[in-house]
Design a protein around this motif. Structure first.
Motif, PDB file in Angstrom:
ATOM      1  N   GLY A  91      27.275  21.813  28.480  1.00  0.00           N
ATOM      2  CA  GLY A  91      28.549  21.920  27.782  1.00  0.00           C
ATOM      3  C   GLY A  91      29.152  23.304  27.759  1.00  0.00           C
ATOM      4  O   GLY A  91      30.251  23.488  27.231  1.00  0.00           O
ATOM      5  N   SER A  92      28.483  24.287  28.341  1.00  0.00           N
ATOM      6  CA  SER A  92      28.966  25.675  28.238  1.00  0.00           C
ATOM      7  C   SER A  92      29.743  26.157  29.462  1.00  0.00           C
ATOM      8  O   SER A  92      30.207  27.287  29.480  1.00  0.00           O
ATOM      9  CB  SER A  92      27.792  26.626  27.974  1.00  0.00           C
ATOM     10  N   ALA A  93      29.907  25.318  30.477  1.00  0.00           N
ATOM     11  CA  ALA A  93      30.567  25.778  31.705  1.00  0.00           C
ATOM     12  C   ALA A  93      32.049  25.401  31.763  1.00  0.00           C
ATOM     13  O   ALA A  93      32.720  25.700  32.730  1.00  0.00           O
ATOM     14  CB  ALA A  93      29.846  25.216  32.926  1.00  0.00           C
ATOM     15  N   ARG A  94      32.561  24.780  30.719  1.00  0.00           N
ATOM     16  CA  ARG A  94      33.940  24.272  30.771  1.00  0.00           C
ATOM     17  C   ARG A  94      34.998  25.356  30.981  1.00  0.00           C
ATOM     18  O   ARG A  94      36.061  25.076  31.507  1.00  0.00           O
ATOM     19  CB  ARG A  94      34.250  23.426  29.544  1.00  0.00           C
ATOM     20  N   ASP A  95      34.731  26.605  30.577  1.00  0.00           N
ATOM     21  CA  ASP A  95      35.722  27.672  30.720  1.00  0.00           C
ATOM     22  C   ASP A  95      35.531  28.515  31.976  1.00  0.00           C
ATOM     23  O   ASP A  95      36.204  29.526  32.151  1.00  0.00           O
ATOM     24  CB  ASP A  95      35.688  28.597  29.489  1.00  0.00           C
ATOM     25  N   ILE A  96      34.637  28.098  32.831  1.00  0.00           N
ATOM     26  CA  ILE A  96      34.392  28.855  34.062  1.00  0.00           C
ATOM     27  C   ILE A  96      35.551  28.598  35.026  1.00  0.00           C
ATOM     28  O   ILE A  96      35.914  27.456  35.271  1.00  0.00           O
ATOM     29  CB  ILE A  96      33.055  28.418  34.701  1.00  0.00           C
ATOM     30  N   PRO A  97      36.143  29.663  35.572  1.00  0.00           N
ATOM     31  CA  PRO A  97      37.240  29.484  36.530  1.00  0.00           C
ATOM     32  C   PRO A  97      36.730  28.828  37.812  1.00  0.00           C
ATOM     33  O   PRO A  97      35.643  29.147  38.283  1.00  0.00           O
ATOM     34  CB  PRO A  97      37.727  30.911  36.789  1.00  0.00           C
ATOM     35  N   ASP A 140      29.371  31.216  29.461  1.00  0.00           N
ATOM     36  CA  ASP A 140      30.312  32.317  29.257  1.00  0.00           C
ATOM     37  C   ASP A 140      29.861  33.603  29.945  1.00  0.00           C
ATOM     38  O   ASP A 140      30.689  34.423  30.336  1.00  0.00           O
ATOM     39  CB  ASP A 140      30.506  32.595  27.759  1.00  0.00           C
ATOM     40  N   MET A 141      28.558  33.768  30.102  1.00  0.00           N
ATOM     41  CA  MET A 141      28.070  34.985  30.758  1.00  0.00           C
ATOM     42  C   MET A 141      28.562  35.091  32.201  1.00  0.00           C
ATOM     43  O   MET A 141      28.618  36.178  32.761  1.00  0.00           O
ATOM     44  CB  MET A 141      26.550  35.067  30.703  1.00  0.00           C
ATOM     45  N   LEU A 142      28.935  33.961  32.797  1.00  0.00           N
ATOM     46  CA  LEU A 142      29.397  33.989  34.188  1.00  0.00           C
ATOM     47  C   LEU A 142      30.878  34.319  34.323  1.00  0.00           C
ATOM     48  O   LEU A 142      31.311  34.790  35.372  1.00  0.00           O
ATOM     49  CB  LEU A 142      29.130  32.635  34.848  1.00  0.00           C
ATOM     50  N   VAL A 143      31.670  34.070  33.276  1.00  0.00           N
ATOM     51  CA  VAL A 143      33.116  34.229  33.385  1.00  0.00           C
ATOM     52  C   VAL A 143      33.499  35.651  33.793  1.00  0.00           C
ATOM     53  O   VAL A 143      34.196  35.864  34.786  1.00  0.00           O
ATOM     54  CB  VAL A 143      33.823  33.819  32.069  1.00  0.00           C
ATOM     55  N   GLU A 144      33.043  36.634  33.047  1.00  0.00           N
ATOM     56  CA  GLU A 144      33.382  38.028  33.342  1.00  0.00           C
ATOM     57  C   GLU A 144      32.818  38.464  34.691  1.00  0.00           C
ATOM     58  O   GLU A 144      33.469  39.158  35.464  1.00  0.00           O
ATOM     59  CB  GLU A 144      32.834  38.931  32.228  1.00  0.00           C
ATOM     60  N   ARG A 145      31.606  38.055  34.968  1.00  0.00           N
ATOM     61  CA  ARG A 145      30.975  38.458  36.223  1.00  0.00           C
ATOM     62  C   ARG A 145      31.649  37.815  37.429  1.00  0.00           C
ATOM     63  O   ARG A 145      31.747  38.419  38.487  1.00  0.00           O
ATOM     64  CB  ARG A 145      29.489  38.133  36.170  1.00  0.00           C
ATOM     65  N   LEU A 146      32.116  36.583  37.271  1.00  0.00           N
ATOM     66  CA  LEU A 146      32.873  35.957  38.356  1.00  0.00           C
ATOM     67  C   LEU A 146      34.170  36.710  38.609  1.00  0.00           C
ATOM     68  O   LEU A 146      34.555  36.921  39.760  1.00  0.00           O
ATOM     69  CB  LEU A 146      33.183  34.497  38.023  1.00  0.00           C
ATOM     70  N   ALA A 147      34.845  37.115  37.555  1.00  0.00           N
ATOM     71  CA  ALA A 147      36.084  37.870  37.709  1.00  0.00           C
ATOM     72  C   ALA A 147      35.821  39.191  38.438  1.00  0.00           C
ATOM     73  O   ALA A 147      36.641  39.625  39.236  1.00  0.00           O
ATOM     74  CB  ALA A 147      36.716  38.124  36.351  1.00  0.00           C
ATOM     75  N   ALA A 148      34.667  39.797  38.188  1.00  0.00           N
ATOM     76  CA  ALA A 148      34.332  41.068  38.826  1.00  0.00           C
ATOM     77  C   ALA A 148      33.976  40.897  40.303  1.00  0.00           C
ATOM     78  O   ALA A 148      34.264  41.774  41.121  1.00  0.00           O
ATOM     79  CB  ALA A 148      33.171  41.738  38.089  1.00  0.00           C
ATOM     80  N   THR A 149      33.344  39.783  40.650  1.00  0.00           N
ATOM     81  CA  THR A 149      32.891  39.589  42.027  1.00  0.00           C
ATOM     82  C   THR A 149      33.855  38.775  42.876  1.00  0.00           C
ATOM     83  O   THR A 149      33.836  38.886  44.085  1.00  0.00           O
ATOM     84  CB  THR A 149      31.511  38.905  42.065  1.00  0.00           C
ATOM     85  N   ALA A 150      34.683  37.951  42.232  1.00  0.00           N
ATOM     86  CA  ALA A 150      35.621  37.111  42.964  1.00  0.00           C
ATOM     87  C   ALA A 150      36.973  37.158  42.260  1.00  0.00           C
ATOM     88  O   ALA A 150      37.260  36.321  41.415  1.00  0.00           O
ATOM     89  CB  ALA A 150      35.109  35.678  43.029  1.00  0.00           C
ATOM     90  N   PRO A 151      37.828  38.127  42.596  1.00  0.00           N
ATOM     91  CA  PRO A 151      39.099  38.282  41.905  1.00  0.00           C
ATOM     92  C   PRO A 151      39.959  37.025  41.891  1.00  0.00           C
ATOM     93  O   PRO A 151      40.724  36.818  40.969  1.00  0.00           O
ATOM     94  CB  PRO A 151      39.781  39.411  42.677  1.00  0.00           C
ATOM     95  N   ASP A 152      39.855  36.157  42.911  1.00  0.00           N
ATOM     96  CA  ASP A 152      40.665  34.945  42.910  1.00  0.00           C
ATOM     97  C   ASP A 152      40.064  33.835  42.053  1.00  0.00           C
ATOM     98  O   ASP A 152      40.636  32.771  41.915  1.00  0.00           O
ATOM     99  CB  ASP A 152      40.927  34.454  44.337  1.00  0.00           C
ATOM    100  N   ALA A 153      38.878  34.066  41.474  1.00  0.00           N
ATOM    101  CA  ALA A 153      38.229  33.072  40.612  1.00  0.00           C
ATOM    102  C   ALA A 153      38.446  33.449  39.161  1.00  0.00           C
ATOM    103  O   ALA A 153      37.521  33.672  38.412  1.00  0.00           O
ATOM    104  CB  ALA A 153      36.741  32.981  40.925  1.00  0.00           C
ATOM    105  N   ARG A 154      39.691  33.529  38.754  1.00  0.00           N
ATOM    106  CA  ARG A 154      40.020  33.867  37.360  1.00  0.00           C
ATOM    107  C   ARG A 154      40.650  32.666  36.709  1.00  0.00           C
ATOM    108  O   ARG A 154      41.198  31.789  37.347  1.00  0.00           O
ATOM    109  CB  ARG A 154      40.976  35.046  37.332  1.00  0.00           C
ATOM    110  N   ARG A 155      40.604  32.668  35.374  1.00  0.00           N
ATOM    111  CA  ARG A 155      41.197  31.546  34.621  1.00  0.00           C
ATOM    112  C   ARG A 155      42.651  31.384  34.908  1.00  0.00           C
ATOM    113  O   ARG A 155      43.417  32.258  35.078  1.00  0.00           O
ATOM    114  CB  ARG A 155      41.024  31.794  33.121  1.00  0.00           C
TER     115      ARG A 155
END
Length: 155
Positions: A91-97, A140-155
């Motif tokens: 249930g914690s991955a719903r906000d992942i881009p 949620d720990m992945l959201v910020e890190r995804l934004a840092a590693t994959a700029p097109d993977a943002r909310r």
């Protein structure tokens, strides 16, 4: 390895899409050695699937963060073909881009497990020192890190 899924993790398994009771796993494996084993996402965990290259970068960032944060904390990671599959708390991955090749598996989606061809655990969801499940981190720990590693993977 199939016994770890049922006894250590308590995961309900399916072989070739058909549910298999924990007591029948070995019998089914012997009868169907090439069966594709899977588990339903969303009940015990969510999965964040990322392209392999992005997954390598993400894994390095997360590994460093987890080493500094908590002793023994891990982010289970399954390698399969051109993807890495990270397991997070249900249930914690719903906000992942989900741009840039990132996918979230939850609900009625299934994760194919090792013991099926071309899959292996880079970091398993059980302790390497004792037969217990690891505590899964929050997505949620992945959201910020995804934004840092994959700029097109943002909310």
């Amino acid at each position: 390895m199939l016994s770890a899924y049922t006894t250590v993790l308590g995961w309900p398994l399916s072989a070739d899409g058909a549910p298999v009771e924990a007591a029948d796993v070995e019998r089914v494996r012997e009868r169907s050695p090439r069966a594709v084993w899977s588990v339903l996402c969303g009940q015990r965990f969510d999965v964040v699937a990322v392209p392999a290259r992005l997954g390598r970068e993400l894994a390095l960032l997360i590994e460093r963060d987890l080493e500094q944060a908590v002793d023994g904390a891990v982010l289970p990671c399954l390698l399969g073909g051109e993807k890495r599959f990270f397991l997070v708390r249900a249930g914690s991955a719903r906000d992942i881009p989900t741009a840039g090749g990132v996918q979230v598996l939850s609900g009625e989606q299934r994760l194919v497990l090792p013991s099926s061809p071309e899959l292996r655990w880079e970091t398993p969801p059980w302790s390497r020192t004792e037969p217990v499940a690891v505590e899964l981190p929050d997505g949620d720990m992945l959201v910020e890190r995804l934004a840092a590693t994959a700029p097109d993977a943002r909310r």
